[in-house]
Design a protein around this motif. Sequence first.
Motif, PDB file in Angstrom:
ATOM      1  N   CYS A  23       0.832  -1.205   0.000  1.00 26.78           N
ATOM      2  CA  CYS A  23       0.000   0.000   0.000  1.00 26.78           C
ATOM      3  C   CYS A  23       0.871   1.262   0.000  1.00 26.78           C
ATOM      4  N   LEU A  69      -6.353   5.721  -6.527  1.00 30.19           N
ATOM      5  CA  LEU A  69      -6.537   6.104  -5.128  1.00 30.19           C
ATOM      6  C   LEU A  69      -5.551   7.217  -4.791  1.00 30.19           C
ATOM      7  N   CYS A  77      -0.875   4.874   0.382  1.00 30.34           N
ATOM      8  CA  CYS A  77      -2.288   5.007  -0.015  1.00 30.34           C
ATOM      9  C   CYS A  77      -3.034   5.795   1.055  1.00 30.34           C
ATOM     10  N   PHE A  79      -5.820   5.353   2.149  1.00 30.70           N
ATOM     11  CA  PHE A  79      -6.641   4.502   3.032  1.00 30.70           C
ATOM     12  C   PHE A  79      -5.807   3.701   4.041  1.00 30.70           C
ATOM     13  N   LEU A  80      -4.500   3.822   3.980  1.00 31.11           N
ATOM     14  CA  LEU A  80      -3.655   3.085   4.930  1.00 31.11           C
ATOM     15  C   LEU A  80      -3.650   3.843   6.263  1.00 31.11           C
ATOM     16  N   CYS A  86      -5.666  -1.400   6.258  1.00 30.32           N
ATOM     17  CA  CYS A  86      -6.507  -0.756   5.244  1.00 30.32           C
ATOM     18  C   CYS A  86      -7.834  -0.323   5.870  1.00 30.32           C
ATOM     19  N   LYS A  97     -12.703  -3.380  -1.206  1.00 25.27           N
ATOM     20  CA  LYS A  97     -11.455  -2.815  -1.737  1.00 25.27           C
ATOM     21  C   LYS A  97     -11.415  -2.923  -3.269  1.00 25.27           C
ATOM     22  N   CYS A 101      -6.083  -4.481  -5.180  1.00 22.70           N
ATOM     23  CA  CYS A 101      -5.607  -4.725  -3.814  1.00 22.70           C
ATOM     24  C   CYS A 101      -5.892  -6.167  -3.393  1.00 22.70           C
TER      25      CYS A 101
HETATM   26  S1  SF4 Z   1      -5.355  -2.436   0.443  1.00 19.54           S
HETATM   27 FE1  SF4 Z   1      -6.382  -0.579   1.218  1.00 19.54          FE
HETATM   28  S2  SF4 Z   1      -4.698   0.717   2.004  1.00 19.54           S
HETATM   29 FE2  SF4 Z   1      -3.779  -0.840   0.658  1.00 19.54          FE
HETATM   30  S3  SF4 Z   1      -3.650   0.147  -1.378  1.00 19.54           S
HETATM   31 FE3  SF4 Z   1      -5.594  -1.022  -1.314  1.00 19.54          FE
HETATM   32  S4  SF4 Z   1      -7.129   0.481  -0.601  1.00 19.54           S
HETATM   33 FE4  SF4 Z   1      -5.120   1.339  -0.133  1.00 19.54          FE
END
Ligand code: SF4
Length: 422
Positions: A23, A69, A77, A79-80, A86, A97, A101
Amino acid sequence: MTAVRLSLPVLQNWDCHNCGGCCRQHQIEITAEERQRIIDQNWTEADGVPADKAIVPMSGWFGTPRYRLGHQPDGACVFLNEQGLCRIHAKFGELGKPLACRVYPYAFHPAGKTVAVSLRFSCPSVVKNVGRPVSSQQAEIRRIADAVVPGDSTTIAPPALNATDRVDWSDFHRFVDALDATLAQANTPFLDRVLQAYVWTSLVGQSTFAKLRGDRIRDFLELVQTAAAAEVPSLRSNLVEPTKVGRLYFRLLVAQYARKDTAASVAEGWLGRWRLLRAVWKFSRGQGDIPPLQELFHSVPFSALEPSFGPLSPDQQEIFTRYFRVKVQGLHFCGPAYYDVPFVEGFHSLLLVLPVTMWIARWLAVGEGRNQLTTDDIAHALSIVDHHHGYSPALGQTAARSRVRSLASTGDIPRLVQWYCR
Ligand code: SF4
């Protein structure tokens, strides 16, 4: 949705250990449907993801809009979360997701009546072989395959064999199985095995198969495998340094594998490109200090990587054996999985991963003041290198491909392999 049988690697273990590495190093492009799903998930500042930062347009793209993203300032990312987990997975489960991913680190490649499954060694858990055997995860992998493998995968033609010839899938599998068998020989040292593979695949590159099919291909393969086994001892007893041109092409190859292209580096624009051009120029000269292409590298002299660092330990040989066999069994080295290159060129490109990884492992070790390699150096270097192998557009360009062919024609590939594995 696919009903086709999956061919899983037999010697690889894997489970996600939530390191968050994937990520941090990938740009996740999303489909229109995934974009809408994430919009509907209603992310807000209170969740740690401001709605206007969740999805951004792909930079430099002028055709049909494409989106990815968003990233945090350090390239991770958006969202991390702070614990390396995640946020989408935590709130909406795995199916919330983007597909990219869910698929990582698996890769699926058409193989005639089956689909060959491979793994990306950019994931540290794959390199370290930690988790359950992949062969025991059939049901989970099937769910992912159903989402990504096209229904017509069995109609996809096999990769070319060499610059001139193609064979059907059953004969193509004979070459792949022979390559895997060469790499698997239990009582043969690792370097002998990869050099044998290099010698006989080079003979395949020089041969024509217009009139050879079925059993005659099997006989041909037995013949060239025997010839290669006889030739390798003289290659091993006569260590020759790579040529000057071979070294130049090799350093340019290393520079492509050692880069780290994150959203943050792309956003640097002209300044970033100027820095990269200067680094490539230094790599082409190969003198003075190595420009650190990403933060984890220290600036050390090129010359510090040239002495002997000692032979590969059994653990290090195990990593490389597993790497080569997973990539070969998973058809992750030629055809659609690798810039549509033929079997022979694809294996030669894959073999170059070995000296490139050893060079980068030496760079990591010297940066920490050591002249011996640890297994961790090699595992780390391999995860850096495999991030690009088959995925960085630069490696599929004409110039990069012709360098690989040139390294093969000058005999520099076996020299580089031996030079950096000593
Ligand atoms: S798993 Fe979640 S945190 Fe990792 S890249 Fe995909 S959306 Fe982003």
